[in-house]
Design a protein around this motif. Structure first.
Motif, mmCIF file in Angstrom:
data_model
loop_
_atom_site.group_PDB
_atom_site.id
_atom_site.type_symbol
_atom_site.label_atom_id
_atom_site.label_comp_id
_atom_site.label_asym_id
_atom_site.label_seq_id
_atom_site.Cartn_x
_atom_site.Cartn_y
_atom_site.Cartn_z
ATOM 1 N N PRO A 21 0.805 -1.232 0.000
ATOM 2 C CA PRO A 21 0.000 0.000 0.000
ATOM 3 C C PRO A 21 0.831 1.272 0.000
ATOM 4 N N ARG A 22 2.078 1.198 0.401
ATOM 5 C CA ARG A 22 2.900 2.406 0.413
ATOM 6 C C ARG A 22 3.222 2.889 -0.995
ATOM 7 N N TYR A 23 3.219 2.007 -1.975
ATOM 8 C CA TYR A 23 3.384 2.460 -3.353
ATOM 9 C C TYR A 23 2.202 3.347 -3.767
ATOM 10 N N ALA A 24 1.000 2.896 -3.448
ATOM 11 C CA ALA A 24 -0.183 3.687 -3.780
ATOM 12 C C ALA A 24 -0.208 4.985 -2.991
ATOM 13 N N ALA A 25 0.189 4.923 -1.714
ATOM 14 C CA ALA A 25 0.215 6.137 -0.894
ATOM 15 C C ALA A 25 1.197 7.152 -1.460
ATOM 16 N N ALA A 26 2.377 6.694 -1.878
ATOM 17 C CA ALA A 26 3.374 7.608 -2.456
ATOM 18 C C ALA A 26 2.867 8.206 -3.760
ATOM 19 N N PHE A 27 2.187 7.404 -4.569
ATOM 20 C CA PHE A 27 1.645 7.892 -5.841
ATOM 21 C C PHE A 27 0.619 8.993 -5.601
ATOM 22 N N VAL A 28 -0.303 8.764 -4.673
ATOM 23 C CA VAL A 28 -1.322 9.772 -4.363
ATOM 24 C C VAL A 28 -0.672 11.013 -3.767
ATOM 25 N N ALA A 29 0.324 10.810 -2.892
ATOM 26 C CA ALA A 29 1.001 11.952 -2.287
ATOM 27 C C ALA A 29 1.705 12.803 -3.331
ATOM 28 N N LEU A 30 2.351 12.170 -4.301
ATOM 29 C CA LEU A 30 3.042 12.924 -5.348
ATOM 30 C C LEU A 30 2.052 13.705 -6.206
ATOM 31 N N LEU A 31 0.891 13.129 -6.473
ATOM 32 C CA LEU A 31 -0.132 13.875 -7.203
ATOM 33 C C LEU A 31 -0.522 15.139 -6.445
ATOM 34 N N ASN A 32 -0.639 15.024 -5.127
ATOM 35 C CA ASN A 32 -1.031 16.177 -4.329
ATOM 36 C C ASN A 32 0.100 17.176 -4.162
ATOM 37 N N VAL A 33 1.344 16.711 -4.180
ATOM 38 C CA VAL A 33 2.470 17.644 -4.197
ATOM 39 C C VAL A 33 2.424 18.465 -5.488
ATOM 40 N N ALA A 34 2.160 17.793 -6.596
ATOM 41 C CA ALA A 34 2.017 18.505 -7.866
ATOM 42 C C ALA A 34 0.845 19.483 -7.809
ATOM 43 N N ALA A 35 -0.213 19.128 -7.065
ATOM 44 C CA ALA A 35 -1.356 20.041 -6.939
ATOM 45 C C ALA A 35 -0.964 21.319 -6.218
ATOM 46 N N VAL A 36 -0.115 21.215 -5.200
ATOM 47 C CA VAL A 36 0.359 22.408 -4.494
ATOM 48 C C VAL A 36 1.148 23.300 -5.449
ATOM 49 N N ALA A 37 2.070 22.699 -6.218
ATOM 50 C CA ALA A 37 2.843 23.479 -7.190
ATOM 51 C C ALA A 37 1.931 24.097 -8.240
ATOM 52 N N GLY A 38 0.965 23.328 -8.726
ATOM 53 C CA GLY A 38 0.037 23.858 -9.721
ATOM 54 C C GLY A 38 -0.800 24.998 -9.187
#
Length: 730
Positions: free
Chosen positions: A138-155
């Motif tokens: 599950p940590r792979y999925a958690a990291a994937f979702v977290a990276l999407l949200n990091v990109a959301a902050v930058a966006g």
């Protein structure tokens, strides 16, 4: 005659085109035909180096440094301690569905069930298949979702910087990066956790379409909105926002690009549309029926209005609720964050009318050429969902308001920016005061950001050291330790499956079974015991028994001890209290097990269950709760039997009068395997006025869907097994 000074006249006769066309063609410049040149390796390398220098120049630009700083801040908070994420039934089931794509190549038509019953569209399943390519942890999925949200902050910063200024963008990006709820709802395989990145794309597309009048913005907006709606139903109010924007700015709409977006959205929705066609819109009708029939307001009675929930999401309010029974301890440990919550709540509430004021001001001062759409779009984005949910008839969950991100943070950034702008042009008399307030506002923003970031770190430290299983849930770290212990002991005992005595039996809806089923599968077969709260135990007949015990089970633990069970390992909750234990029991022969049954018999039901015997307590008195134990073997279970849920009935009879009753069955049908032997306990409450004497026990099985009783086979008649007599003392 023809010539250069006159046009063609048919009376002049035919034109000799062979010479004239050649002469005319000679007057046109000929394209120079260059041979195709293959670049030399040195030229390719030089081109790559030039592009790398361009990239470095962009990266070191002062504007880019701000973005990288926000990315670093958001990434540290979201990617730290991924083993402390929430992992419950929703997350496990999303990953299970994603594995269907990765491991079996099956593209699902629908996603997980919604809280209203109808199934959600399958976009979340498709997204989760991406990280599962790297592994099922599950940590792979958690990291994937977290990276999407990091990109959301930058966006968010990039979009706000373009349309509202660098200072408003900085405030918005900082508040988004450190907000506790924005961090908590950005680290797990849950539908609400992936909405913010899609919302950023939708917001940027709308502004590009309406403000910059870029045609591609309409396509991007439609596709982003469709992706959100294909993930879950909560973004539905944003569809109304889109309609209002199109109507209000219809002269700016590039209809061909909007239609292209609709076509792309239909392609994305094709599996779900096919499903709706197969079911004849059954889910849509069911959802409409529940909405129309719902009495709603379950959470509103507690004062949790949409505006309250939105304020909490944007200020970090009520984050201590994740501590469950220890919420007071968590609240006291958050320290300065508690003050930041109040300040940010005021900022968010002030930003809502501010957007309306700015929109009206832009319309009123049209001569200043300020496009009112800059403020109309975010105002509609925030106000329409709040108003829609205010009249919603069903209960409202806090994560429904995630659709307000990132616009809520952009509005808060604009509020800070407008305050500072008002202080930048003071009169001479108020200049010292304005400068002081100007500096104080900057200090306040920095303190608020630091306090929110501190609250996030304290929250996860608290989760790592305290039991918050009744709210936040058991963190993934504890489950991984438990699964590791079970897998190790399975190899040591040669057990072919693990029998779980825990909380719940249905992996589709209950947290513990869903988590264990996912983390142990597919290599380990799991059977969950205790359906309906009725204590049960599979006996180690002709096979060793490996048991995972996650809840108090008095009868089961006592019997395991009598059978020579050995505790192979304990797993503690974060606060150090033992919560889960693995018990290994040696195998016994069928004859040895039968010899230990006090009252032996043999009855066969058409469901494949064989009653081997029962045990009635030696002392049973009126008004007491006594324990009835029945022994069952599963042999030749028909396949169709597993498709229906069943229950045993147990009637204590005084002649033809029923004086006590208990129904249920502790082993779910999906775990019915030939060769298993089950010991089922029932707690029967004897009436206080029951007379002493001998009574008869009637037992049997029936299907819960139609109440049809199982028939007795092999010489028996009817559908009821008679046991006893049993004694009740005076």
């Amino acid at each position: 005659m023809t010539g250069p000074d006159r046009c063609y006249n048919p009376d002049d006769g035919p034109i000799t085109t062979s010479i004239q066309v050649r002469d005319v063609m000679a007057t046109f410049p000929r394209a120079e035909q260059k041979p195709m040149v293959v670049p030399e390796p040195s030229e390719v390398w030089a081109w790559l180096r030039a592009r790398w220098r361009d990239l470095v120049a962009v990266a070191v630009h002062p504007e880019a440094r701000v973005v990288w700083g926000l990315v670093l801040l958001a990434a540290v908070l979201r990617l730290s301690s991924l083993d402390l994420i929430e992992f419950k039934a929703d997350e496990a089931n999303h990953l299970w569905r994603g594995l269907e794509i990765v491991e079996h190549g099956r593209l699902p038509l629908v996603g997980s069930p919604s809280s209203y019953g109808p199934a959600k569209p399958p976009m979340m399943t498709y997204l989760m298949a991406i990280p599962l390519v790297f592994g099922r942890d599950p940590r792979y999925a958690a990291a994937f979702v977290a990276l999407l949200n990091v990109a959301a902050v930058a966006g968010t910063y990039v979009i706000a910087c373009r349309y509202y200024g660098r200072r408003a963008a900085l405030f918005a990006g900082l508040l988004f990066a450190v907000n506790p709820w924005a961090v908590v709802l950005s680290r797990k395989a849950f539908t609400a956790d992936v909405l913010a990145p899609m919302g950023v794309v939708l917001f940027g597309g709308l502004l590009a379409a309406v403000v910059d009048r870029r045609a591609w913005g309409w396509t991007l907006s439609i596709v982003a909105l469709a992706t959100m709606l294909l993930t879950t139903f909560s973004p539905a109010p944003l569809a109304l926002v889109m309609v209002l924007v199109v109507v209000a700015y219809r002269r700016r709409v590039h209809w061909r690009y909007l239609l292209l977006g609709v076509l792309l959205a239909m392609v994305l929705a094709a599996p779900y549309l096919y499903y709706l066609g197969m079911t004849r819109l059954g889910d849509v009708r069911e959802a409409a029926r529940q909405v129309l029939d719902g009495d709603g307001g379950a959470m509103r009675s507690a004062g949790l209005l949409p505006l309250d929930l939105a304020t909490r999401l944007h200020s970090g309010g009520a984050i201590e609720a994740l501590g469950g029974q220890a919420s007071a301890t968590l609240a006291s440990s958050l320290g300065p964050m508690n003050y930041s919550v109040r300040a940010l709540a005021v900022v968010f509430l002030a930003s809502l009318p501010l957007l309306l004021v700015l929109a009206l001001r832009a319309w009123a001062r049209w001569r200043e050429r300020i496009d009112a759409a800059l403020y109309v779009v975010p105002a509609l984005w925030l106000w329409i969902p709040l108003l829609a949910l205010a009249v919603w008839r069903e209960p409202i969950a806090q994560h429904y308001l995630v659709i307000l991100w990132p616009v809520g943070f952009v509005a808060m950034g604009m509020a800070f920016d407008r305050l500072l702008t008002a202080l930048e042009v003071p009169s001479r008399r108020t200049w010292p005061f304005a400068v002081s307030v100007f500096g104080a506002v900057w200090v306040l923003v920095i303190v608020l950001v630091l306090a929110q970031a501190y609250g996030v770190t304290k929250l996860y430290r608290f989760i790592a050291a305290h039991d918050a299983s009744d709210a936040y849930g058991v963190p993934l770290r504890t489950w991984l330790r438990t699964v590791g212990l079970v897998q190790r002991e399975m190899g040591a005992t040669d057990a072919d499956q693990v029998w779980v005595i825990g909380n719940g039996v249905d992996p589709a809806f209950e947290n513990e079974p869903a988590v264990l089923q996912y983390l142990l599968g597919p290599d380990v077969r799991v059977a969950f015991l205790g359906q309906g709260g009725h204590e049960a135990l599979l006996l180690p007949v002709e096979r060793p028994g490996l048991y995972l015990v996650t809840r108090p089970a008095q009868h089961a633990m006592q019997l395991l001890t009598n059978l020579g069970g050995e505790v192979r390992g304990l797993v503690a909750l974060p606060d150090g209290r033992p919560a889960m234990q693995v018990v290994a029991v040696p195998q016994y022969s069928a004859a040895e097990v039968l010899d230990d049954i006090p009252n032996r018999c043999l009855w066969k039901l058409d469901t494949g269950l064989h009653l081997l015997g029962y045990e009635w307590p030696l002392s049973a008195r009126p008004g007491e709760r006594v324990t009835l134990a029945t022994y069952w073997a599963l042999l030749d279970v028909p396949e169709e039997t597993r498709a229906h849920q069943h229950s045993l009935f147990n009637h204590l009879m005084a002649g033809d009068q029923r004086v006590a009753q208990i129904d249920g069955f502790g082993l779910p049908e999906r775990s019915w395997q030939d060769g298993l032997v089950l010991l089922q306990w029932f707690a029967i409450d004897l009436p206080a006025d029951l007379e002493a004497g001998e009574y008869t026990l009637l037992t049997g099985m029936y299907a819960l869907d139609d109440m049809t009783r199982s028939r007795i086979l092999d010489g028996g008649e009817g559908d009821t097994i008679t046991l006893g007599p049993v004694r009740v003392d005076g």
